[in-house]
Design an enzyme around this catalytic site. Sequence first.
Site, PDB file in Angstrom:
ATOM      1  N   TYR A 133      -3.060 -12.440   2.561  1.00 33.71           N
ATOM      2  CA  TYR A 133      -2.515 -12.312   1.181  1.00 33.71           C
ATOM      3  C   TYR A 133      -3.102 -13.439   0.185  1.00 33.71           C
ATOM      4  O   TYR A 133      -3.081 -14.601   0.588  1.00 33.71           O
ATOM      5  CB  TYR A 133      -0.904 -12.356   1.179  1.00 33.71           C
ATOM      6  CG  TYR A 133      -0.265 -12.651  -0.049  1.00 33.71           C
ATOM      7  CD1 TYR A 133       0.013 -11.348  -0.881  1.00 33.71           C
ATOM      8  CD2 TYR A 133       0.031 -13.830  -0.621  1.00 33.71           C
ATOM      9  CE1 TYR A 133       0.536 -11.630  -2.277  1.00 33.71           C
ATOM     10  CE2 TYR A 133       0.507 -13.964  -1.713  1.00 33.71           C
ATOM     11  CZ  TYR A 133       1.091 -12.811  -2.544  1.00 33.71           C
ATOM     12  OH  TYR A 133       1.526 -12.946  -3.870  1.00 33.71           O
ATOM     13  N   GLU A 164      -2.423 -10.599  -7.547  1.00 31.17           N
ATOM     14  CA  GLU A 164      -2.488 -10.783  -6.180  1.00 31.17           C
ATOM     15  C   GLU A 164      -3.112  -9.505  -5.594  1.00 31.17           C
ATOM     16  O   GLU A 164      -3.439  -8.565  -6.145  1.00 31.17           O
ATOM     17  CB  GLU A 164      -1.041 -10.864  -5.782  1.00 31.17           C
ATOM     18  CG  GLU A 164      -0.383  -9.375  -5.865  1.00 31.17           C
ATOM     19  CD  GLU A 164       1.146  -9.552  -5.176  1.00 31.17           C
ATOM     20  OE1 GLU A 164       1.736 -10.423  -5.215  1.00 31.17           O
ATOM     21  OE2 GLU A 164       1.730  -8.311  -5.101  1.00 31.17           O
TER      22      GLU A 164
END
Length: 381
Positions: free
Chosen positions: A101, A189
């Site tokens: 991530y 993101e």
Amino acid sequence: MRLHEYQAKDVFADAGIPVPDSRLASSVDEVVAAVEDIGFPAAIKAQVHVGGRGKAGGIKIATSEEEAREYADDILGMDLKGYTVDRVLVEAGVDFEDELYVGVTMDRGEGRPVAMVSEKGGVNIEEVAAEEPEAIAREHIDPAFGMHPYQARKAVYGAGIDRDIARQVSSILTTLYDLWEDKDASDAEINPLMVTSDREVIAADAVLNVDDDALFRHPDLAEMEDEAAGDELEAKANKYGFDYVRLSGNVGIIGNGAGLVMTTLDLVDYYGGEPANFLDIGGGAKAERVTNALDMVFSDPNVDSVVFNIFGGITRGDEVAKGINEALEAFDEIPKPVVVRLAGTNAKEGMEILNTELVQVEETLEDAVQRAVENAKEVSQ
């Protein structure tokens, strides 16, 4: 403005972030043509603004033309957490061995942007932050100078990323911050950032949310706005002039003032419910404005109950109550139980005016929220 995954990936790819080969499709035949072009395996991904698409059946991996046709037929037109899927992204499958991530957002507590990296990719990062905060490496950035290369490396190594891919991940994180800054984004993101068997990294998902007030500086993104909206309720909110955000719960929330609405959301969560929306109708809760708000909340199939949290300031509480009565009387049948709490100027008079055959009245916000949460649980059983 929230970009769809396919739109965000186009922006990321233009900036040099590697993404899988993909095609957008809106029919079964277009999906089949896309997988024939891309090859197998191929992911078929619903393009709607919800999390957990995979668990909800909105992402499937096809290994043959027959599966591609079957999955496309299943996903196109499906109701996914209140959104109707009218487009899918057909994407080349990634042979991966790890999921990471990376993200950039504003840390309002610190008053600075923060870059984040974690080895816990592919899952809800909010859950990771709540349950394993140490699993997310964070690096705050001075916006006057931007992200220094050493900061990207510090975040990547702090997250425990393998050294052989650290440079690639650092480069992507730096690019992601540059996009966040250049595009006036609120969030940027990649989850997951996949690590392939060849030790390459590739963005298997993409999130880019842009400040609406900055779109005049980004005509290329503004052109995407109509497509990015993709939600009838949010289109209604723009039409009515409401501040509205759709959430995943079943307790509808209407208030006049952002702080008041946020407090109500927090209390719904505190008392064991799940908010369905953020809806700020602003000042002057007249009948037409209340009717429009109810139209929006009642139109959300996820909503099982509604709570009004109204503070009478310049607008008196008795005027607000008359507006609520007039709005509800316009409905032949009240489709969801409605709880009202009034405070402020002439609140007592307003509470007395409210038609208790149409609404449930509570004196305190806590009581109103608890009752709305209980109503939602009863309806959903």
